[in-house]
Design a protein around this motif. Structure first.
Motif, PDB file in Angstrom:
ATOM      1  N   UNK A 197     -18.843  33.236  39.241  1.00 48.41           N
ATOM      2  CA  UNK A 197     -18.016  32.521  38.259  1.00 48.41           C
ATOM      3  C   UNK A 197     -16.563  32.426  38.699  1.00 48.41           C
ATOM      4  N   UNK A 198     -16.113  33.407  39.489  1.00 43.87           N
ATOM      5  CA  UNK A 198     -14.720  33.409  39.934  1.00 43.87           C
ATOM      6  C   UNK A 198     -14.411  32.240  40.863  1.00 43.87           C
ATOM      7  N   UNK A 199     -15.447  31.674  41.481  1.00 41.94           N
ATOM      8  CA  UNK A 199     -15.241  30.590  42.439  1.00 41.94           C
ATOM      9  C   UNK A 199     -15.584  29.212  41.852  1.00 41.94           C
ATOM     10  N   UNK A 200     -16.082  29.190  40.630  1.00 40.78           N
ATOM     11  CA  UNK A 200     -16.454  27.910  40.021  1.00 40.78           C
ATOM     12  C   UNK A 200     -15.219  27.192  39.477  1.00 40.78           C
ATOM     13  N   UNK A 201     -15.196  25.859  39.550  1.00 37.96           N
ATOM     14  CA  UNK A 201     -13.994  25.110  39.162  1.00 37.96           C
ATOM     15  C   UNK A 201     -13.752  25.096  37.654  1.00 37.96           C
ATOM     16  N   UNK A 202     -12.485  25.272  37.273  1.00 40.82           N
ATOM     17  CA  UNK A 202     -12.050  25.153  35.887  1.00 40.82           C
ATOM     18  C   UNK A 202     -10.946  24.102  35.849  1.00 40.82           C
ATOM     19  N   UNK A 203     -11.235  22.964  35.255  1.00 36.72           N
ATOM     20  CA  UNK A 203     -10.279  21.862  35.180  1.00 36.72           C
ATOM     21  C   UNK A 203      -9.430  22.000  33.935  1.00 36.72           C
ATOM     22  N   UNK A 204      -8.123  21.852  34.083  1.00 32.36           N
ATOM     23  CA  UNK A 204      -7.201  21.957  32.949  1.00 32.36           C
ATOM     24  C   UNK A 204      -6.727  20.573  32.512  1.00 32.36           C
ATOM     25  N   UNK A 205      -6.725  20.329  31.203  1.00 29.91           N
ATOM     26  CA  UNK A 205      -6.260  19.071  30.627  1.00 29.91           C
ATOM     27  C   UNK A 205      -5.291  19.365  29.488  1.00 29.91           C
ATOM     28  N   UNK A 206      -4.379  18.431  29.227  1.00 32.25           N
ATOM     29  CA  UNK A 206      -3.517  18.549  28.054  1.00 32.25           C
ATOM     30  C   UNK A 206      -3.615  17.260  27.243  1.00 32.25           C
ATOM     31  N   UNK A 207      -2.834  17.156  26.185  1.00 30.58           N
ATOM     32  CA  UNK A 207      -2.921  15.996  25.299  1.00 30.58           C
ATOM     33  C   UNK A 207      -2.569  14.701  26.016  1.00 30.58           C
ATOM     34  N   UNK A 208      -1.585  14.742  26.911  1.00 33.50           N
ATOM     35  CA  UNK A 208      -1.218  13.542  27.661  1.00 33.50           C
ATOM     36  C   UNK A 208      -2.386  13.054  28.517  1.00 33.50           C
ATOM     37  N   UNK A 209      -3.101  13.992  29.124  1.00 31.22           N
ATOM     38  CA  UNK A 209      -4.256  13.616  29.955  1.00 31.22           C
ATOM     39  C   UNK A 209      -5.317  12.896  29.132  1.00 31.22           C
ATOM     40  N   UNK A 210      -5.408  13.251  27.855  1.00 30.07           N
ATOM     41  CA  UNK A 210      -6.452  12.694  26.994  1.00 30.07           C
ATOM     42  C   UNK A 210      -5.964  11.514  26.165  1.00 30.07           C
TER      43      UNK A 210
END
Length: 261
Positions: A197-210
């Motif tokens: 799990x430590x190597x799996x991708x975690x994508x970050x988004x904010x309100x502007x991205x959405x």
């Protein structure tokens, strides 16, 4: 084509901790540990089982919350999910179920999906309305409160158990489903899964991205609000009844006085 499964999960305060409201009458999350909502673990489990039965499938876990919410994502990734999406923005503070469904819908569309799976409710708010709201915003069918779920030939099928009868339901993909705590015990993450799990991708988004305006979410955009709150009263020592031949009578009088009988 790969079956794209998105599981919505929530980072919630530990129910065994000392929970209380902040000055703005939102839940104070600073002084209590958080974790992946237990009811969402059933959704992750069902997503993994569906993916294992499919020829080609990918499971993405999605959460909306503060920085610490990544802990919930890591738990789901260690169970076997492939990747994660984390929506984090200071303007989300105080967002209610309606606002949360908007953010989730935009994030699901951004991620791409064929099937969205949710738990029946969160263990903090326990409203149980977000799956239906999410389906409405996405414009797809909803099949909720399932104790069994499967996917075959572009159709999701499941069983909803009631007090006196069970229903067999189905919907064409894309669709949103929610599962109950009767759908099957969630697996424990293995050591191998935790390390992976430590190597799996975690994508970050904010309100502007959405493409979401801040006034559509948060306390300002909430359709529901807490007007007042009081601290839970301290526990008292209670009443001790010594049975010296009149114990039953005293107990009955006590119960009657409390309007229990």
């Amino acid at each position: 084509m790969s079956l794209r499964i998105v599981v919505t999960v929530k980072y919630v305060p530990d129910a065994t901790g000392d929970r209380h409201f902040a000055d703005d009458l939102t839940l104070d999350r600073e002084d209590v540990d958080g974790l992946l909502s237990e009811l969402d673990e059933y959704a992750v489990e069902q997503a993994l089982q569906i993916a294992e039965a499919a020829d080609d499938a990918e499971v993405t876990v999605l959460t909306v919350g503060p920085e610490d919410a990544k802990d919930a994502l890591r738990k789901a990734l260690s169970m076997g999910a492939d990747k994660a999406v984390h929506v984090e923005d200071d303007d989300l503070h105080g967002t209610d179920a309606l606002g949360t469904s908007l953010v989730l819908a935009k994030a699901v569309e951004e991620t791409g999906y064929d099937l969205v799976i949710s738990g029946m409710a969160s263990t903090d708010g326990t409203m149980g309305v977000v799956p239906a709201l999410l389906a409405e915003r996405l414009g797809v069918p909803q099949v909720t409160l399932l104790s069994q779920v499967s996917v075959e030939g572009g159709v999701v099928r499941g069983r909803r158990d009631g007090d006196s009868a069970s229903e067999e339901l189905e919907a064409s993909l894309p669709a949103v489903v929610s599962v109950t705590d009767q759908s099957g015990e969630a697996r424990y993450p293995s050591f191998k899964g935790i390390m992976a799990a430590k190597k799996k991708p975690v994508k970050s988004l904010d309100l502007d991205d959405l493409g979401i305006d801040a006034d559509e979410v948060g306390l300002a955009g909430a359709w529901t609000a807490v007007d007042s709150a009081t601290e839970r009263p301290a526990r008292t020592a209670g009443t001790i009844v010594k049975d010296e031949g009149e114990g039953g009578k005293q107990l009955a009088e006590f119960l009657a006085g409390q309007k229990f009988i």
